[in-house]
Design a protein around this motif. Structure first.
Motif, short mmCIF file in Angstrom:
data_model
loop_
_atom_site.label_atom_id
_atom_site.label_comp_id
_atom_site.label_asym_id
_atom_site.label_seq_id
_atom_site.Cartn_x
_atom_site.Cartn_y
_atom_site.Cartn_z
N ALA A 91 0.88 -1.17 0.00
CA ALA A 91 0.00 0.00 0.00
C ALA A 91 0.91 1.21 0.00
O ALA A 91 2.09 1.12 0.39
CB ALA A 91 -0.88 0.00 1.25
N SER B 286 -4.98 9.53 1.17
CA SER B 286 -4.28 9.20 -0.07
C SER B 286 -3.70 7.79 -0.06
O SER B 286 -3.22 7.30 -1.07
CB SER B 286 -3.17 10.21 -0.33
N HIS C 59 -3.63 3.86 -0.20
CA HIS C 59 -4.52 2.88 -0.82
C HIS C 59 -3.75 1.59 -1.09
O HIS C 59 -2.52 1.59 -1.21
CB HIS C 59 -5.08 3.44 -2.12
N HIS D 142 -3.18 -1.91 -3.38
CA HIS D 142 -3.29 -2.41 -4.76
C HIS D 142 -3.56 -3.90 -4.71
O HIS D 142 -2.93 -4.62 -3.96
CB HIS D 142 -1.99 -2.14 -5.53
#
Lengths: 222, 394
Positions: B208, B250, B252, B254
């Motif tokens: 992340a 911001s 996140h 994947h």
């Protein structure tokens, strides 16, 4: 205090070391109570051996040593040890002090280990230490003091329990003239005051002169 | 004879030769203490290790060394353990037989292992915050009591995760973590660990990340190209190495979180039957994961360890006998060297039994001193043993 203090009588004494040709023989020697006898003779003739036989440290092959009421060598080993501990004062030629003990502890060693120490014996030990001029070293270890001082500690130890018989082997050998006189006087005064026979081995002519009798060892064993 | 005078004389000799006496006592004491100390230490190791193993019913991990898996999951040792996927942990939960707590043990902050887990771990191990609170958001950490004490850390401070490869510029960058709390001391390996949410562990791992928002209208300078709703950033895009209130949005992940790796999971069956059923399911050698019972694995390790310990104790007991024999020779030689001294005492008229008593008292004094040294050593091991064991297990 000695109660039956009498003299020393040696008769028909024979002693020899095992496997050695060296032997001593004493036909007769009498030392009266309070008498001071100096034994003289050349080095190695057997004076110290005679002293040890008379004191009961060595057993003779023949003859008798009568000390007061006791025929020393007929006593049992235990009785002889007890007799030496309580009645005999010994000054060894090599002082035989325990160097990990203080002057005071060395002087009081026989009475303490013998179990007959008392306030009076402690007081007497301190008196002797004072008379011999070593009071300043009372609490010092004997390995920290001089040879002459060590010799005086050995003398104090020999007299601290008020023995009835005193044997001394060269007790003034390490001392100067002044100290020699002090030690000589102390031993002689003791013998006379306590009526204790004093037998002393010495090479010192000045000391010999102060004794009641001087015995030549070579004549004694002739 | 005066026994007290004999004792006094013996004590004088010992005291006036204190260095020799001390050395002899220490040698005797050490020789006596060693077998007992080793035994006490081994028992402490066993007790501490068993306590944690007994409190952990089952551990799920990748197939491989069960011992390595246990050491990693329970004691956070850095062992070469293959990861399992979150999906496999979810599968355990889905059976309805047990709860499962993931453990991610790969990264570290200096020497302290970073353990990624969930909040359930703290209630399972009965760990509570002595100050501050447990982690509540991404990027927070809770430190063990030992770590906090050693480094002087308190809530509100920050610590960095350590890079895996110092010279790998493409590797994982350190994450600046906010310390949300300090755990109360538990006298376990947890005291020496840094705990983060498992998502934070993935963040450290690089699964992340957070960076400047390229969808913003003013992000033009950071945009390399825009194509079909996809924005490609250039090298000027800032990657965040710290999670803050301002930038947390911001961050996140994947890919599918179910495919993310964890090191192991602590499995907490609801009852004995569930435990047995679960164990049976993972018996298959072809299964991708294994389910171990830590206490069984520990029994295997300890049985080997204590066989070795038995041999060591026997060896040390022999050493103690040798030390006793050497002491006997030392005393014999010492008394021989002092023969003139004892002869003088004999000449004065001191009876042999008093002389024997003096010698016996000397031996007894040294022996008693040796026993005191040995007892003090064993007491010291008893007092410090658990701390040493814990340090070794950290």
């Amino acid at each position: 205090m000695p109660t039956d203090s009498t003299g020393i009588t040696v008769s028909g004494l024979k002693f020899e070391y095992p496997n050695e040709s060296f032997a001593i023989r004493v036909d007769s020697l009498v030392v009266m109570p309070g008498e001071a006898v100096a034994i003289v003779g050349p080095s190695g003739c057997g004076k110290s051996t005679l002293l040890r036989v008379m004191a009961g440290l060595l057993s003779p092959h023949a003859g008798r040593v009568q000390m007061g009421a006791h025929d020393v060598h007929s006593l049992s080993a235990r009785a002889l040890r007890e007799f030496r501990l309580r009645s005999v004062g010994l000054v060894f030629q090599d002082f035989a002090l325990l160097d990990y003990l203080t002057v005071e502890e060395n002087v009081l060693l026989p009475v303490r280990l013998g179990g007959f120490d008392s306030e009076s014996s402690v007081a007497r030990a301190h008196e002797l230490i004072g008379q011999l001029g070593i009071a300043v070293h009372t609490r010092r270890l004997t390995r920290e003091i001089s040879q002459g001082e060590r010799q005086r500690v050995a003398i104090a130890r020999a007299l601290a329990h008020q023995p009835r018989f005193v044997f001394a082997d060269e007790p003034t050998a390490s001392l100067d003239a002044v100290r020699r006189d002090i030690v000589g006087s102390l031993l002689l005064d003791y013998a006379r005051r306590e009526s204790a026979p004093l037998i002393l081995v010495t090479h010192d002519p000045a000391l010999q002169q102060r004794f009641d009798r001087v015995v030549d060892f070579t004549e004694l064993s002739a | 004879m005066s026994p007290s005078a004999a004792l006094q004389l013996a004590a004088r000799y010992v005291m006036r030769h204190r260095m020799q006496s001390l050395l002899l006592s220490l040698a005797l004491g050490a020789a006596l203490a060693l077998p007992a100390a080793v035994r006490v230490f081994a028992k402490t190791v066993e007790r501490e290790m068993r306590a944690r193993a007994a409190a952990t019913p089952q551990v799920l991990g990748a197939r491989g060394s069960a011992l390595d898996l246990m050491l990693t999951a329970l004691y956070y040792r850095r062992q070469p353990v293959e990861p399992v996927l979150m999906r496999q942990i979810d599968e355990v939960r889905a059976t309805g037989f047990a709860d499962a707590i993931p453990l991610h043990v790969r990264h570290h902050a200096q020497e302290a292992p970073i353990v990624g887990t969930e909040l359930e771990y703290f209630s399972f191990r009965r760990l509570v915050a002595a100050s501050g609170r447990l982690f509540t958001r991404l990027g927070d950490c809770v430190v063990g009591a030992h770590v906090a004490r050693e480094r002087g850390i308190k809530p509100g401070d920050f610590i960095f995760s350590s890079p895996e490869q110092v010279f790998d510029i493409a590797g994982i960058y350190p994450l600046k973590m906010r310390v949300s709390g300090v755990l109360a001391e538990s006298f376990s390996p947890d005291d020496a660990a840094v705990f983060v949410d498992v998502k934070t562990a993935w963040l450290i791992e690089g699964r992340a990340h957070g960076h400047d928002d390229l969808a913003q209208a003013d992000a033009g300078a950071n945009v390399l190209k825009r194509e079909a709703g996809n924005v490609v950033g250039n090298a000027a895009v800032r990657m965040f190495n710290e999670v803050t209130e301002a930038n947390i949005g911001s961050f996140h992940f994947h890919g599918d979180v179910a495919g993310y790796p964890v090191t192991a999971a602590i499995v907490l069956p609801h009852d004995a039957k569930s435990e047995a059923i679960l164990a049976g399911r993972y018996q298959d050698a072809k299964a991708a994961a294994q389910l171990i019972r830590p206490r069984d694995e520990l029994d295997t390790v300890l049985s080997t360890l204590f066989r070795i310990e038995g041999a060591v104790v026997a060896g040390l007991a022999l050493l103690a006998c040798a030390a006793a024999a050497i002491s006997f020779i030392v005393f014999t030689l010492s008394f021989k060297m002092r023969a003139r001294e004892f002869a003088t005492l004999g000449d004065i008229g001191i009876p042999p039994r008093t002389l024997a008593a003096i010698k016996a008292f000397e031996v007894a004094l040294i022996g008693i001193a040796g026993v005191i040294v040995a007892a003090a050593t064993v007491l010291l091991v008893l007092k410090l043993g658990p701390a040493l064991v814990l340090r070794a297990l950290r």
